[in-house]
Write a protein that holds these residues in place. Structure first.
Motif, PDB file in Angstrom:
ATOM      1  N   ASN A 148       0.850  -1.193   0.000  1.00  0.00           N
ATOM      2  CA  ASN A 148       0.000   0.000   0.000  1.00  0.00           C
ATOM      3  C   ASN A 148       0.881   1.237   0.000  1.00  0.00           C
ATOM      4  O   ASN A 148       1.506   1.570   1.011  1.00  0.00           O
ATOM      5  CB  ASN A 148      -0.911   0.010   1.223  1.00  0.00           C
ATOM      6  CG  ASN A 148      -1.767   1.263   1.289  1.00  0.00           C
ATOM      7  OD1 ASN A 148      -2.200   1.792   0.265  1.00  0.00           O
ATOM      8  ND2 ASN A 148      -1.997   1.754   2.493  1.00  0.00           N
ATOM      9  N   LEU A 150       1.439   5.455  -1.427  1.00  0.00           N
ATOM     10  CA  LEU A 150       0.874   6.682  -1.994  1.00  0.00           C
ATOM     11  C   LEU A 150       1.697   7.039  -3.222  1.00  0.00           C
ATOM     12  O   LEU A 150       2.822   7.526  -3.110  1.00  0.00           O
ATOM     13  CB  LEU A 150       0.910   7.824  -0.976  1.00  0.00           C
ATOM     14  CG  LEU A 150       0.470   9.204  -1.496  1.00  0.00           C
ATOM     15  CD1 LEU A 150      -0.950   9.169  -2.032  1.00  0.00           C
ATOM     16  CD2 LEU A 150       0.593  10.250  -0.393  1.00  0.00           C
ATOM     17  N   LYS A 179      -6.038   7.588   0.575  1.00  0.00           N
ATOM     18  CA  LYS A 179      -4.913   6.851   1.148  1.00  0.00           C
ATOM     19  C   LYS A 179      -4.774   7.124   2.645  1.00  0.00           C
ATOM     20  O   LYS A 179      -4.434   6.226   3.425  1.00  0.00           O
ATOM     21  CB  LYS A 179      -3.620   7.228   0.420  1.00  0.00           C
ATOM     22  CG  LYS A 179      -3.467   6.575  -0.942  1.00  0.00           C
ATOM     23  CD  LYS A 179      -3.320   5.060  -0.819  1.00  0.00           C
ATOM     24  CE  LYS A 179      -3.052   4.403  -2.145  1.00  0.00           C
ATOM     25  NZ  LYS A 179      -2.882   2.937  -2.027  1.00  0.00           N
ATOM     26  N   TYR A 217       4.249   9.189   3.672  1.00  0.00           N
ATOM     27  CA  TYR A 217       3.193   8.186   3.853  1.00  0.00           C
ATOM     28  C   TYR A 217       3.766   6.907   4.461  1.00  0.00           C
ATOM     29  O   TYR A 217       3.140   6.301   5.342  1.00  0.00           O
ATOM     30  CB  TYR A 217       2.539   7.883   2.510  1.00  0.00           C
ATOM     31  CG  TYR A 217       1.278   7.055   2.594  1.00  0.00           C
ATOM     32  CD1 TYR A 217       0.114   7.579   3.165  1.00  0.00           C
ATOM     33  CD2 TYR A 217       1.232   5.761   2.101  1.00  0.00           C
ATOM     34  CE1 TYR A 217      -1.051   6.834   3.236  1.00  0.00           C
ATOM     35  CE2 TYR A 217       0.075   5.002   2.167  1.00  0.00           C
ATOM     36  CZ  TYR A 217      -1.068   5.538   2.728  1.00  0.00           C
ATOM     37  OH  TYR A 217      -2.218   4.793   2.796  1.00  0.00           O
TER      38      TYR A 217
END
Length: 268
Positions: A148, A150, A179, A217
């Protein structure tokens, strides 16, 4: 606000000796208690993994606190309380939503027929609830893993082309908000104004905005694995729907430049 100021006085009273040892150049540019704490953490060797001072300043105060919690705790330093009227929320520009003249503020396209009711927005075909920070246990499997990310494409236009920049940042912001929701940080999002200012600050300093947002992130994902969070930091709510815009069919974002609110489509 008075209680907040008193707490800051206590922090200064017990912490002035250690703060005095922080890097003078960093402190000279620090304008808030979180920025001063950042300087002290870095000076005492706890800055590994933290963004640069310039990048740190472009984050929302709540994100700044999140980034500092772990290193500050290791050093035995207390975080200042974050209030709804945080002194770090000083940026005001025409980038954010503007109220039109007249007695009634305009409703943005896509929100016609919707009504703001305290902490939810009722639209003809759906209701949207104010998103807070979620517990670690409530997150979907894998959202804190390496898969996962960004991902924002680099900007390839001219920074003095306002239309191109706004179009680019609008698309990037539409990726950023979902996100942040995915890792349970609905109450820690930047306003579009802060997002816009971060872009110009980073790019003017020779730092790729898309790259740095992705790195930040990853830091937030790591902190989410060990740090607890308040569901919300204040009880303030948007005044009206003129401050709001749709991100997609599931998300509405409202902001008054200083404060950001994210509303998520309720389960049907």
């Amino acid at each position: 606000m008075i209680a907040y100021q008193k707490k800051l006085l206590i922090i200064f009273a017990v912490g002035w000796i250690s703060i005095a040892g922080a890097d003078e150049a960093c402190l000279a540019s620090a304008q808030t208690d979180l920025e001063r704490l950042y300087c002290e953490v870095v000076e005492r060797g706890g800055g590994t993994g933290l963004p640069s001072a310039m990048d740190f300043k472009r984050n929302d105060p709540n994100v700044q606190a999140l980034l500092l919690r772990r290193p500050a705790k290791r050093l035995g330093l207390a975080l200042p309380e974050i209030s709804a009227t945080s002194e770090a929320e000083t940026t005001r520009s025409s980038v954010g939503p503007a109220k039109e003249s007249g007695t009634e503020p305009s409703i943005r396209q896509g929100l016609a027929g919707c009504q703001l009711r305290s902490d939810f927005i009722q639209c003809p075909k759906a209701a949207y609830e104010l998103a807070g920070n979620r517990t670690l246990a409530s997150l979907d499997d894998g959202v804190l893993g390496p898969g996962n990310r960004l991902v924002i494409v680099p900007f390839d236009g001219e920074r003095n082309d306002d239309e191109a920049v706004r179009s680019y940042l609008s698309a990037a912001y539409d990726r950023y908000i979902p996100k942040m929701l995915a890792i349970g940080l609905g109450a820690n999002t930047m306003s579009f104004t802060a997002f816009h200012n971060a872009f110009h600050t980073l790019e003017s300093g020779g730092v790729d905005f898309s790259d740095r947002m992705g790195q930040t992130y990853e830091l937030l994902k790591q902190d989410r694995k060990t740090l607890g969070l308040k569901a919300r930091y204040h009880d303030e709510l948007p005044e009206n729907l003129s401050l709001c815009a749709t991100i997609d069919r599931d998300v509405i974002v409202c902001d008054n430049v200083g404060t950001n609110w994210v509303f998520v489509r309720a389960n049907e």
